[in-house]
Design an enzyme around this catalytic site. Sequence first.
Site, PDB file in Angstrom:
ATOM      1  NE  ARG A   1     -20.162  -7.830 -89.863  1.00 44.27           N
ATOM      2  CZ  ARG A   1     -20.930  -8.141 -90.847  1.00 44.27           C
ATOM      3  NH1 ARG A   1     -22.289  -8.194 -90.661  1.00 44.27           N
ATOM      4  NH2 ARG A   1     -20.567  -8.717 -92.122  1.00 44.27           N
TER       5      ARG A   1
ATOM      6  NE  ARG B   1     -24.589 -10.924 -97.183  1.00 42.24           N
ATOM      7  CZ  ARG B   1     -24.888 -10.442 -96.174  1.00 42.24           C
ATOM      8  NH1 ARG B   1     -26.474  -9.745 -96.221  1.00 42.24           N
ATOM      9  NH2 ARG B   1     -24.446 -10.048 -95.120  1.00 42.24           N
TER      10      ARG B   1
ATOM     11  CG  ASP C   1     -30.266 -13.844 -87.372  1.00 40.11           C
ATOM     12  OD1 ASP C   1     -30.620 -13.025 -87.819  1.00 40.11           O
ATOM     13  OD2 ASP C   1     -29.556 -14.358 -88.308  1.00 40.11           O
TER      14      ASP C   1
ATOM     15  CB  CYS D   1     -26.316 -10.589 -86.784  1.00 40.71           C
ATOM     16  SG  CYS D   1     -27.649 -11.502 -87.487  1.00 40.71           S
TER      17      CYS D   1
ATOM     18  CD  GLN E   1     -22.861 -10.261 -87.307  1.00 40.46           C
ATOM     19  OE1 GLN E   1     -23.379  -9.805 -88.482  1.00 40.46           O
ATOM     20  NE2 GLN E   1     -23.038  -9.448 -86.193  1.00 40.46           N
TER      21      GLN E   1
ATOM     22  CG  HIS F   1     -23.126 -13.751 -91.260  1.00 45.51           C
ATOM     23  ND1 HIS F   1     -21.777 -13.037 -92.232  1.00 45.51           N
ATOM     24  CD2 HIS F   1     -23.787 -12.963 -90.949  1.00 45.51           C
ATOM     25  CE1 HIS F   1     -22.166 -11.865 -92.303  1.00 45.51           C
ATOM     26  NE2 HIS F   1     -23.330 -11.769 -91.731  1.00 45.51           N
TER      27      HIS F   1
HETATM   28  N1  NVA Z   1     -29.605 -15.376 -90.974  1.00 39.80           N
HETATM   29  C1  NVA Z   1     -29.674 -14.052 -91.502  1.00 39.80           C
HETATM   30  C2  NVA Z   1     -28.685 -13.113 -91.105  1.00 39.80           C
HETATM   31  C3  NVA Z   1     -28.691 -11.903 -92.059  1.00 39.80           C
HETATM   32  C4  NVA Z   1     -27.500 -11.156 -91.755  1.00 39.80           C
HETATM   33  C5  NVA Z   1     -30.103 -14.172 -92.868  1.00 39.80           C
HETATM   34  O1  NVA Z   1     -29.529 -15.260 -93.476  1.00 39.80           O
HETATM   35  O2  NVA Z   1     -30.809 -13.861 -93.596  1.00 39.80           O
HETATM   36  N1   CP Z   2     -25.571  -8.747 -90.236  1.00 40.53           N
HETATM   37  C1   CP Z   2     -25.264  -8.533 -91.512  1.00 40.53           C
HETATM   38  O1   CP Z   2     -24.653  -9.207 -92.118  1.00 40.53           O
HETATM   39  O2   CP Z   2     -25.997  -7.466 -92.072  1.00 40.53           O
HETATM   40  P1   CP Z   2     -26.276  -7.275 -93.510  1.00 40.53           P
HETATM   41  O3   CP Z   2     -27.319  -8.232 -94.116  1.00 40.53           O
HETATM   42  O4   CP Z   2     -27.045  -5.909 -93.782  1.00 40.53           O
HETATM   43  O5   CP Z   2     -25.051  -7.236 -94.196  1.00 40.53           O
END
Ligand code: NVA
Ligand code: CP
Length: 306
Positions: A293, A113, A225, A265, A143, A140
């Site tokens: 997930r 990540r 989102d 998500c 997801q 992502h």
């Molecule tokens: N778009 C959000 C998704 C988190 C799972 C982010 O990047 O913070």
């Molecule tokens: N949807 C998602 O990726 O959640 P987290 O940020 O909690 O991993």
Amino acid sequence: MIDYLYSRAPFNNMNKHFLDLNNFSKDDIDRILSNSLEIKSKGKSLKILEGKFLSLVFEKSSTRTRVSFEVGMAQLGGRASFLSVNDLQMGRGEPIEDTSKVLSSMVDGIVLRTLEHKTQIKFAENSSVPIINGLSDRSHPCQLLADLLTFREEKGSIEGKKVTWCGDFNNVCFSYAQAAELLNFELIIACPKEFYPEDMKNYKNVSFTQSISKAVEASDLVSTDVWVSMGDEREADERQKLFSDYQVNQEILDQAKSDVVFLHCLPAMRGQEISHNLLEDPRSYVWKQAENRLHAQKGLLIELLN
Ligand code: NVA
Ligand code: CP
């Protein structure tokens, strides 16, 4: 001397990484989702990844991604370790290339990540084991596997369906756009003009509108989102203003098909991109989506690590 005990063959096949949804073909995605459903139906009994080890290297916070990979590996008979980047020498400046070479000489797969997508690419170029994108600023893909699995369980094939994305054209939305091309569904993105991507003409099966009502009309799946993703915090005030007309609420969902599937998500900001009670609406499948997930990624792990 048995050479393979001392070295692994260089892992040059970039297709074996999962940095973006389109690293796989439509058939690959279908197979992963079918396997995921089968594994889900069998519960925790399949120890297919016994002896396998997965590293999770995270530069940003996570609840679902971290726990679903850790639990998924354990349920499949393998193990996982979580490393925040601050716990690694990488956090003190060790090059990504060196970290990737060393980690991949010991483990069987790495979930990343990252703040920047280019970190994922650098890791993949230097890794002898599969790299899985657990979210970057660009995409992502994990997801999307869960979202596709949830839609498939509830409504069957997504091919030819109308899917609406409301709000920010962010990492999750980008993976939806890749899915639309790969799996042949229509994606309408409702967002302010300022947020249309510069290369919007390159997206196949994707269109843009500023009208959320028009976008959700006769839609089979509506997804959204947060308006402020991790990394966008400095623009928070401006984004709240610009996206204020793009909230998904009961009235907006009423304009979609009567059996529409609503997905998010998570984490969600109630009162911003969704109204306060939307997650509890009968058309919302977000809790199933979150659990998926785990199941979708078990299918992915078997595909890449087995
Ligand atoms: N778009 C959000 C998704 C988190 C799972 C982010 O990047 O913070
Ligand atoms: N949807 C998602 O990726 O959640 P987290 O940020 O909690 O991993």
